[in-house]
Design an enzyme around this catalytic site. Structure first.
Site, PDB file in Angstrom:
ATOM      1  N   THR A  15     -24.610 -15.174  -8.345  1.00 46.02           N
ATOM      2  CA  THR A  15     -23.496 -16.169  -8.409  1.00 46.02           C
ATOM      3  C   THR A  15     -23.934 -17.459  -8.337  1.00 46.02           C
ATOM      4  OG1 THR A  15     -21.736 -14.663  -7.620  1.00 46.02           O
ATOM      5  CG2 THR A  15     -21.217 -17.070  -7.530  1.00 46.02           C
ATOM      6  N   ASP A  59     -27.105  -9.944 -12.183  1.00 44.84           N
ATOM      7  CA  ASP A  59     -26.290  -9.865 -11.196  1.00 44.84           C
ATOM      8  C   ASP A  59     -26.944  -8.584 -10.166  1.00 44.84           C
ATOM      9  OD1 ASP A  59     -22.726  -9.812 -10.932  1.00 44.84           O
ATOM     10  OD2 ASP A  59     -24.126  -8.319  -9.700  1.00 44.84           O
ATOM     11  N   SER A  60     -26.711  -9.067  -8.959  1.00 50.19           N
ATOM     12  CA  SER A  60     -27.488  -8.167  -7.975  1.00 50.19           C
ATOM     13  C   SER A  60     -27.084  -6.655  -8.034  1.00 50.19           C
ATOM     14  CB  SER A  60     -27.588  -8.748  -6.675  1.00 50.19           C
ATOM     15  OG  SER A  60     -26.422  -8.597  -5.933  1.00 50.19           O
ATOM     16  N   SER A  61     -25.831  -6.463  -8.739  1.00 53.68           N
ATOM     17  CA  SER A  61     -25.296  -4.905  -8.459  1.00 53.68           C
ATOM     18  C   SER A  61     -26.205  -4.235  -9.660  1.00 53.68           C
ATOM     19  CB  SER A  61     -23.997  -5.080  -9.073  1.00 53.68           C
ATOM     20  OG  SER A  61     -23.248  -5.532  -8.403  1.00 53.68           O
ATOM     21  N   ASP A  92     -24.126  -9.375  -3.124  1.00 56.42           N
ATOM     22  CA  ASP A  92     -23.668  -7.929  -3.393  1.00 56.42           C
ATOM     23  C   ASP A  92     -24.851  -7.071  -2.757  1.00 56.42           C
ATOM     24  OD1 ASP A  92     -21.329  -8.989  -4.409  1.00 56.42           O
ATOM     25  OD2 ASP A  92     -21.550  -8.070  -6.251  1.00 56.42           O
ATOM     26  N   THR A 167     -25.799  -6.777   6.969  1.00 53.50           N
ATOM     27  CA  THR A 167     -24.976  -6.228   6.140  1.00 53.50           C
ATOM     28  C   THR A 167     -24.050  -7.234   5.383  1.00 53.50           C
ATOM     29  OG1 THR A 167     -25.063  -3.950   7.543  1.00 53.50           O
ATOM     30  CG2 THR A 167     -23.152  -4.224   5.937  1.00 53.50           C
ATOM     31  N   THR A 278     -24.999   5.630  12.536  1.00 50.95           N
ATOM     32  CA  THR A 278     -23.618   5.691  12.445  1.00 50.95           C
ATOM     33  C   THR A 278     -22.823   4.943  11.492  1.00 50.95           C
ATOM     34  OG1 THR A 278     -21.695   4.806  14.265  1.00 50.95           O
ATOM     35  CG2 THR A 278     -24.031   3.429  14.217  1.00 50.95           C
ATOM     36  N   GLN A 279     -21.641   5.118  11.316  1.00 49.35           N
ATOM     37  CA  GLN A 279     -20.644   4.532  10.646  1.00 49.35           C
ATOM     38  C   GLN A 279     -20.296   3.106  10.944  1.00 49.35           C
ATOM     39  OE1 GLN A 279     -17.467   7.073   9.337  1.00 49.35           O
ATOM     40  NE2 GLN A 279     -18.739   8.567   8.643  1.00 49.35           N
ATOM     41  N   CYS A 280     -20.304   3.023  12.425  1.00 48.93           N
ATOM     42  CA  CYS A 280     -19.804   1.689  12.944  1.00 48.93           C
ATOM     43  C   CYS A 280     -20.779   0.685  12.556  1.00 48.93           C
ATOM     44  CB  CYS A 280     -19.791   1.944  14.463  1.00 48.93           C
ATOM     45  SG  CYS A 280     -18.986   3.354  15.001  1.00 48.93           S
TER      46      CYS A 280
END
Ligand code: ASP
Length: 342
Positions: A15, A59-61, A92, A167, A278-280
């Site tokens: 962006t 685009d970083s995707s 992203d 993240t 972990t998902q946390c």
């Protein structure tokens, strides 16, 4: 170092360098030369800034490990000429690319700082200028003739983070990143406040070593209540599979049903590494703390401790391509290579 630090700006896309199409309203990449014209402020900094761009900014995707290697090679070929590197990248997948680079650049002794923005640099309320200018300033910091930062970092919205701890947590706010398990390395306010105790201490005497092979034969599986045997079996039977990141519940807990444990056990016996993370958003895996994780420990599941998913994936790709025995893989994975885990 010369009298003024020299910084290489590497533009990969995102962006920060996009413009809004007046007809469709959607964002598209544009010529990097225009980007530099939009920030004459860079000339006022106490450093020399040179720039280089991907031939076709993306685009970083669309980023993949081949692009990571491309960035690593640009750093490698300019390493002795420049004192620091700032990489402009879409937000992203910035945490993935920067985590990967942290593993790929061994014996790093100079700053490598990723940044980008939520709004294009030409927008009235853009966050791009502050992000870029402060990232360059941080990359130019020297103390007693040595660079202050000697690791791969991510700078966004007044905060400098260890890249492999980040993240992307918000697609809307300027504060788009979080580092839940590691403190910020610096904060930008009226002054630049550096959190010295948390910086990576580099005592490297060996030359920079760039690892350019990454094994992408991996899988990321997020557990959910009700996950079926057939689904999991299909994933774990993917041809060429070498490693799996298993996102589990809480402190590394899973269901204890025998089909599940047996499937994981069989996979490990077939030479596929399984890593428990972990998902946390915050906290760490502690296998054995609950009954629901004891069996994982017994069958040889590797602990990802407090690593982010992004970091766990990149570390897996990196270590799978290294020549290490199956036995030492677990030891290497569970230890901190670049400050990515406690
Ligand atoms: N889609 C953009 C990208 O990641 C978003 C951004 O730059 O922030 O390239």
């Amino acid at each position: 170092m010369k009298t003024k630090p020299s910084i290489l700006l590497i533009y990969t896309g995102g962006t920060i360098g996009m413009i809004r199409d007046s007809e469709t309203g959607s964002l598209r990449v544009f010529d990097f030369k225009n980007l530099l014209d939009k920030i004459p402020e860079l000339q006022q900094l106490k450093c020399d800034v040179k720039s280089i761009s991907f031939i076709k900014p993306i685009d970083s995707s669309n980023m993949n490990p081949n692009h990571w290697i491309q960035i690593a090679e640009i750093i490698e070929s300019h390493y002795n000429i420049f004192d620091g590197f700032v990489i402009l990248h879409g937000s992203d997948t910035m945490s993935y690319t920067s985590s990967a680079l942290s593993f790929m650049l061994e014996n790093l002794a100079k700053p490598v700082i990723f940044t980008g923005s939520q709004l294009p640099i030409g927008d009235l309320r853009t966050d791009a200028k502050e992000n870029l200018i402060t990232a360059v300033e941080l990359a130019s910091l020297y103390k007693d003739g040595k660079p202050v930062i000697t690791e791969v970092c991510l700078y966004f919205e007044y905060k400098l983070y260890r890249a492999n701890r980040t993240t992307k947590i918000n697609a809307e706010n300027f504060e788009a990143f979080a580092s839940s398990n590691y403190p910020e390395l610096a904060e930008s306010g009226v002054h630049l406040k550096i959190n010295y105790p948390y910086l990576w201490k580099s005592n490297v005497t060996d030359p920079l070593k760039v690892h350019k092979t990454l094994n992408t034969n991996i899988a990321l599986i997020k557990l959910f209540p009700g996950i079926t045997e057939v689904f999991l079996k299909t994933m774990l039977n993917t041809p060429q599979l070498k490693g799996v990141i298993l996102e589990t519940f809480g402190a590394g807990n899973c269901m204890t049903e025998s089909w599940f444990i047996n499937l994981l056990k069989e996979t490990i016996l077939n030479g596929i590494h399984i890593i428990n993370i972990t998902q946390c958003i915050a906290g760490k895996v502690n296998m054995g703390q609950y009954e629901t994780s004891s069996q994982l420990k017994e069958i040889g599941v590797i602990s990802g401790k407090d690593m982010t998913t992004e970091s766990a994936i990149c570390k897996l790709m990196h270590l799978l391509s290294a020549e290490i025995s199956h036995e030492s893989f677990k030891t290497m994975y569970e230890m901190s290579l670049r400050g990515e885990l406690l």
